[in-house]
Enzyme design. Structure first.
Site, mmCIF file in Angstrom:
data_model
loop_
_atom_site.group_PDB
_atom_site.id
_atom_site.type_symbol
_atom_site.label_atom_id
_atom_site.label_comp_id
_atom_site.label_asym_id
_atom_site.label_seq_id
_atom_site.Cartn_x
_atom_site.Cartn_y
_atom_site.Cartn_z
ATOM 1 N N TYR A 136 -4.588 -2.138 -4.458
ATOM 2 C CA TYR A 136 -5.535 -3.201 -4.804
ATOM 3 C C TYR A 136 -4.741 -4.426 -5.220
ATOM 4 O O TYR A 136 -4.072 -4.416 -6.252
ATOM 5 C CB TYR A 136 -6.460 -2.709 -5.920
ATOM 6 N N LYS A 164 -7.168 -2.969 -0.661
ATOM 7 C CA LYS A 164 -8.262 -3.866 -1.031
ATOM 8 C C LYS A 164 -7.602 -5.210 -1.318
ATOM 9 O O LYS A 164 -6.866 -5.361 -2.290
ATOM 10 C CB LYS A 164 -9.013 -3.370 -2.262
#
EC number: 4.3.3.7
Length: 294
Positions: A136, A164
């Protein structure tokens, strides 16, 4: 293929509170509403889930409750981020133990490691836990920005399956697609730019707005996945003001305000986040009306 399992609109779930405690009844109802709205997965205890102000016990309980409620209907990607590698491993192990399908691990924040430090952080988690792991990257929050070169190295590890990307920089995705290989899963972490992200070869979005409008967000993402760009643009135009309105104050306060208007949960957030400022509430309500929610 991993991409066939992790794709589409995947809400970053809020954690509802009532009287200072996690409101488990409301959380279960939120999960059911998202699944009924057609989402393709769920992310509990991420940034939007206020993981930084949950106790370890609460964090684990929310993951367990999400997995139990979902009951295999959609994949669960459990938040497992920490700026301590040992703690991230512990959270990832718990996610695997309770049956999560993957974990989402934010780049270490505050201590601001080098690119080599970030590589070793994720490699240690990869080596310790046999569970799909998503990197992320959200430099606006963490103060560090993982490079495409580091991602290329990480993509060679068996359990690091994708990213992400909450940078909003659409140039990155083409390089990641070329550098990390065809199995690399690319999920946007930025609702407003998700249309462009998908056009560049992305596979989905981990969405804040879906907390408020799961049906519309699912329709948008289904159009994108099917290459129906005109339809995707229709939903983009309908949702874009809501995407922006949900960040007019510190997240997730605006999202919880919007959800409270729909009777889904209280507005309660935990300090140091405070309730959505009065001055931005009219803009949120107008954006909700434009999205067909009021």
């Amino acid at each position: 293929m991993v991409q066939s399992h992790f794709k589409g609109v995947i809400p970053a779930l809020v954690t509802p509170f009532r009287d200072g405690e996690v409101d488990e009844k409301a959380f279960v109802a939120l999960v059911e509403r998202q699944i009924a709205g057609g989402v393709h997965g769920l992310v509990p205890v991420g940034t939007t889930g206020e993981t930084s102000t949950l106790s370890h016990e609460e964090h684990r309980r929310v993951v367990e409750l999400c997995v139990k409620t979902t009951a295999g209907r959609v994949p669960v990607i459990a938040g497992a981020g920490s700026n301590s590698t040992d703690e991230a491993i512990e959270l990832a192990r718990h996610a695997k133990t309770v049956g999560a399908d993957a974990c989402l691990v934010v780049t270490p924040y505050y201590n601001r490691p080098s690119q080599e430090g970030m590589y070793q952080h994720y490699k240690a988690i990869n080596d310790a836990v046999e569970l799909p792991i998503f990197v992320y990257n959200v430099p606006g929050r963490t103060g560090v920005d993982i490079s495409n070169d580091t991602l290329e190295r990480l993509a060679k590890l068996p359990n690091i399956v994708g990213i992400k990307d909450a940078t909003g920089d659409l140039t990155r995705i083409s390089f990641q697609r070329l550098m990390c290989g065809p199995e690399w899963v690319m999920l946007s972490g930025d609702d407003p730019t998700a249309l462009g992200y998908m056009a560049h070869g992305g596979h989905g979005v981990i969405s804040v707005t879906s907390n408020v409008a799961p049906d519309a967000c699912s329709a948008f993402m289904n159009a994108c996945m099917q290459g129906e760009w005109e339809k995707g643009l229709y939903w983009q135009d309908r949702l874009v003001r809501l995407h922006k309105a949900l960040f007019l104050d510190s997240s997730p306060a605006p999202t919880k305000f919007a959800m409270a208007q729909l009777g889904l949960c209280t507005e309660d957030v935990r300090l140091p986040i405070t309730a959505c400022a009065e001055g931005v509430r009219p803009a949120i309500l107008e954006a909700m009306r434009e999205a067909g929610l009021r």
